[in-house]
Scaffold this motif. Structure first.
Motif, PDB file in Angstrom:
ATOM      1  N   ALA A   8       0.838  -1.196   0.000  1.00 39.87           N
ATOM      2  CA  ALA A   8       0.000   0.000   0.000  1.00 39.87           C
ATOM      3  C   ALA A   8       0.874   1.247   0.000  1.00 39.87           C
ATOM      4  O   ALA A   8       2.102   1.176  -0.042  1.00 39.87           O
ATOM      5  CB  ALA A   8      -0.933  -0.007   1.216  1.00 39.87           C
ATOM      6  N   ALA A   9       0.233   2.405   0.054  1.00 39.31           N
ATOM      7  CA  ALA A   9       0.948   3.682   0.016  1.00 39.31           C
ATOM      8  C   ALA A   9       0.066   4.763   0.620  1.00 39.31           C
ATOM      9  O   ALA A   9      -1.151   4.587   0.750  1.00 39.31           O
ATOM     10  CB  ALA A   9       1.319   4.047  -1.422  1.00 39.31           C
ATOM     11  N   PRO A  10       0.645   5.900   0.992  1.00 33.27           N
ATOM     12  CA  PRO A  10      -0.168   7.018   1.479  1.00 33.27           C
ATOM     13  C   PRO A  10      -1.012   7.665   0.389  1.00 33.27           C
ATOM     14  O   PRO A  10      -2.023   8.307   0.683  1.00 33.27           O
ATOM     15  CB  PRO A  10       0.881   8.017   2.003  1.00 33.27           C
ATOM     16  CG  PRO A  10       2.108   7.215   2.223  1.00 33.27           C
ATOM     17  CD  PRO A  10       2.082   6.166   1.169  1.00 33.27           C
ATOM     18  N   VAL A 120       4.597   1.662   1.000  1.00 33.73           N
ATOM     19  CA  VAL A 120       5.612   2.232   0.114  1.00 33.73           C
ATOM     20  C   VAL A 120       5.573   3.745   0.298  1.00 33.73           C
ATOM     21  O   VAL A 120       4.564   4.391   0.004  1.00 33.73           O
ATOM     22  CB  VAL A 120       5.350   1.859  -1.357  1.00 33.73           C
ATOM     23  CG1 VAL A 120       6.396   2.495  -2.273  1.00 33.73           C
ATOM     24  CG2 VAL A 120       5.360   0.334  -1.515  1.00 33.73           C
ATOM     25  N   LEU A 121       6.661   4.293   0.800  1.00 31.55           N
ATOM     26  CA  LEU A 121       6.687   5.693   1.219  1.00 31.55           C
ATOM     27  C   LEU A 121       7.649   6.490   0.346  1.00 31.55           C
ATOM     28  O   LEU A 121       8.848   6.186   0.291  1.00 31.55           O
ATOM     29  CB  LEU A 121       7.110   5.761   2.685  1.00 31.55           C
ATOM     30  CG  LEU A 121       6.994   7.097   3.411  1.00 31.55           C
ATOM     31  CD1 LEU A 121       5.558   7.602   3.415  1.00 31.55           C
ATOM     32  CD2 LEU A 121       7.485   6.941   4.849  1.00 31.55           C
ATOM     33  N   ASP A 122       7.137   7.487  -0.346  1.00 27.77           N
ATOM     34  CA  ASP A 122       7.972   8.385  -1.146  1.00 27.77           C
ATOM     35  C   ASP A 122       8.747   9.283  -0.191  1.00 27.77           C
ATOM     36  O   ASP A 122       8.180  10.128   0.502  1.00 27.77           O
ATOM     37  CB  ASP A 122       7.095   9.210  -2.083  1.00 27.77           C
ATOM     38  CG  ASP A 122       7.899  10.088  -3.029  1.00 27.77           C
ATOM     39  OD1 ASP A 122       9.104  10.277  -2.809  1.00 27.77           O
ATOM     40  OD2 ASP A 122       7.306  10.601  -3.995  1.00 27.77           O
ATOM     41  N   ALA A 123      10.070   9.104  -0.163  1.00 29.52           N
ATOM     42  CA  ALA A 123      10.905   9.837   0.803  1.00 29.52           C
ATOM     43  C   ALA A 123      11.410  11.165   0.261  1.00 29.52           C
ATOM     44  O   ALA A 123      12.203  11.834   0.946  1.00 29.52           O
ATOM     45  CB  ALA A 123      12.091   8.964   1.203  1.00 29.52           C
ATOM     46  N   SER A 124      10.960  11.562  -0.903  1.00 32.78           N
ATOM     47  CA  SER A 124      11.456  12.799  -1.508  1.00 32.78           C
ATOM     48  C   SER A 124      11.203  14.003  -0.594  1.00 32.78           C
ATOM     49  O   SER A 124      10.103  14.171  -0.054  1.00 32.78           O
ATOM     50  CB  SER A 124      10.766  13.043  -2.847  1.00 32.78           C
ATOM     51  OG  SER A 124      10.971  11.980  -3.734  1.00 32.78           O
ATOM     52  N   GLY A 125      12.223  14.833  -0.423  1.00 31.06           N
ATOM     53  CA  GLY A 125      12.058  16.099   0.274  1.00 31.06           C
ATOM     54  C   GLY A 125      11.854  16.018   1.764  1.00 31.06           C
ATOM     55  O   GLY A 125      11.377  16.973   2.383  1.00 31.06           O
TER      56      GLY A 125
END
Length: 434
Positions: A8-10, A120-125
């Motif tokens: 999953a993802a946010p 699944v976490l987008d770590a950008s920024g």
């Protein structure tokens, strides 16, 4: 029950499909038999899942499906070593008014099936702040088993180290950390990903995803996290609308839910595929012709020139039912206007004219009560389904096929059409409602 996980993802766009495909292929390479599922209404991702692991993928939907149907579809994992289910949108995203077994959120299915969540976490920024997001998702629903996170789009080893320190402080397991790789992106178009059958080099892409995931994700830890609840009841897949079904199947007609085809075949029906783009006519022995949705707006010229297909369709409709969903519905009409404003003559079996030049997104769950039969699906039957298209109706003069409402119970103007033995609708049937 086969142990499983929900990937999953946010939110959408975080890279969960890339992770899902990489995991499916990498685990399959290791000899693990993986059963994929897709949460929510999606016609495209299941074909990518199948290409990645070799097993048919099925949709699960807590809004449209009752408990029996969910159990019947989940039973397709028999014989597999592991289940991986891909979430839809954000983990908790659904509609306001619950349906059959929930509001359509991926979390509903994880909770019901006992699947731990891998976020699944987008770590950008961000750095340590990523742990706050993960902690929020871990704490939001105490009924969910939260396995941990896979970090995506990590900028550098230092960036990864900072995020890991934040996660460690919150007691959140980091199961992988994927560095930023801009070239590992699947091509998209207006209804989502370009279809698996149209991908220019899908096998190479899947191999690359697997190598990428294998290098940066702890596959052993992923398998160790998997859990599953016992099945909560027995159910069955939907019954077929005819004994012998001619099914349009090619790049223009592919949006049909796999559990429907599986149910129809298990009930003894024959499903006979044919390709309108190859100018093939539906089988003469078919009791019903079914035109699924897809991308006819991208192939309008080829369809208009497919004389064998169109004449065979018209001939069939003189004595036996023809039904179209979304794109298939558009092809049953008088004309289809492409994005350039050019009108293409269609089958002329309904009084419908549609335009892709006048684009407007139509998206959402649908309740439909049939006002006339569709094959052996009787009039008065209630269906749950989904609608997602950009084309608009320019004109129509047929009787409505159904009374249609959205997930909130509000009336929907697009009621479908019927004329003689021909019917169609913009909504895709997911399941009949008892």
């Amino acid at each position: 029950m086969t142990p499983g996980l929900l990937i999953a993802a946010p939110a959408s766009g975080t890279g969960k499909t890339t992770v899902m495909l990489g995991l499916l292929r990498a685990l399959s390479q290791d000899g693990v038999s993986v059963q994929p599922f897709k949460c929510g209404p999606d016609y495209i991702d299941p074909a990518f899942h199948r290409a990645a692991c070799g097993r048919a993928s099925f949709n699960l939907d807590s809004w449209a499906m009752d408990a029996g149907l969910i159990d019947a579809i989940a039973a397709q994992s028999a014989g597999a070593d592991l289940v991986l289910a891909e979430g839809s949108m954000g983990l908790f995203d659904g509609v306001a008014r619950p349906g059959a077994t929930g509001n359509g959120a991926s979390a509903d299915l994880a909770r019901r099936m006992g699947w731990p969540v891998v976020l699944v976490l987008d770590a950008s920024g961000q750095a340590q702040s990523a742990a706050a997001t993960a902690l929020g998702f871990k704490s939001f629903d105490p009924g969910l088993n939260f396995a941990g996170v896979i970090l995506n789009r990590v900028a550098s080893p230092r960036h990864e180290s900072l995020i890991r320190k934040g996660m460690e402080a919150m007691g959140i397991a980091v199961l992988g950390a994927l560095p930023r790789r801009g070239e590992l992106v699947l091509p998209e178009r207006h209804l989502g990903l370009v279809q698996a059958m149209e991908h220019p080099d899908l096998e190479r892409a899947l191999t690359d995803y697997a190598a990428f995931v294998r290098q940066h994700v702890d596959l052993g830890a992923i398998r160790d996290c998997a859990r599953g609840a016992a099945a909560q009841g027995a159910g069955r897949l939907p019954d077929p609308p005819a004994q012998t079904i001619a099914m349009a199947s090619d790049a223009a007609f592919s949006f049909i839910y796999p559990h429907l085809i599986e149910g129809w075949r298990r009930a003894g029906s024959r499903v006979l595929p044919f390709s309108p783009l190859a100018d093939e006519a539906p089988a003469e022995e078919a009791d019903l012709v079914w035109l699924p949705g897809g991308y006819p707006e991208l192939h309008a010229g080829a369809i208009a020139a497919a004389g064998t297909f169109l004449s065979g369709l018209v001939r069939h409709a003189q004595t036996r039912p023809v039904h179209g969903e979304c794109g298939g519905y558009m092809v049953l009409g008088q004309s289809l206007i492409d994005k350039h404003g050019q009108a293409h003559r269609m089958a002329g079996l309904l009084g419908l004219e549609t335009s892709y030049a006048r684009r407007k997104m139509h998206l959402g769950y649908r309740n439909a009560r049939l006002l006339a039969p569709v094959g052996t699906i009787a009039g008065g039957t209630c269906l749950r389904g989904h609608e997602f298209h950009y084309s608009t109706i320019v004109a129509h003069d047929d009787e409505p096929l159904a009374e249609v409402t959205d997930a909130n119970g509000d009336a929907v103007a697009e009621t479908g059409s019927r004329r003689g033995l021909v019917s169609g609708s913009f909504f895709h049937m997911i399941a009949p409602v008892s």
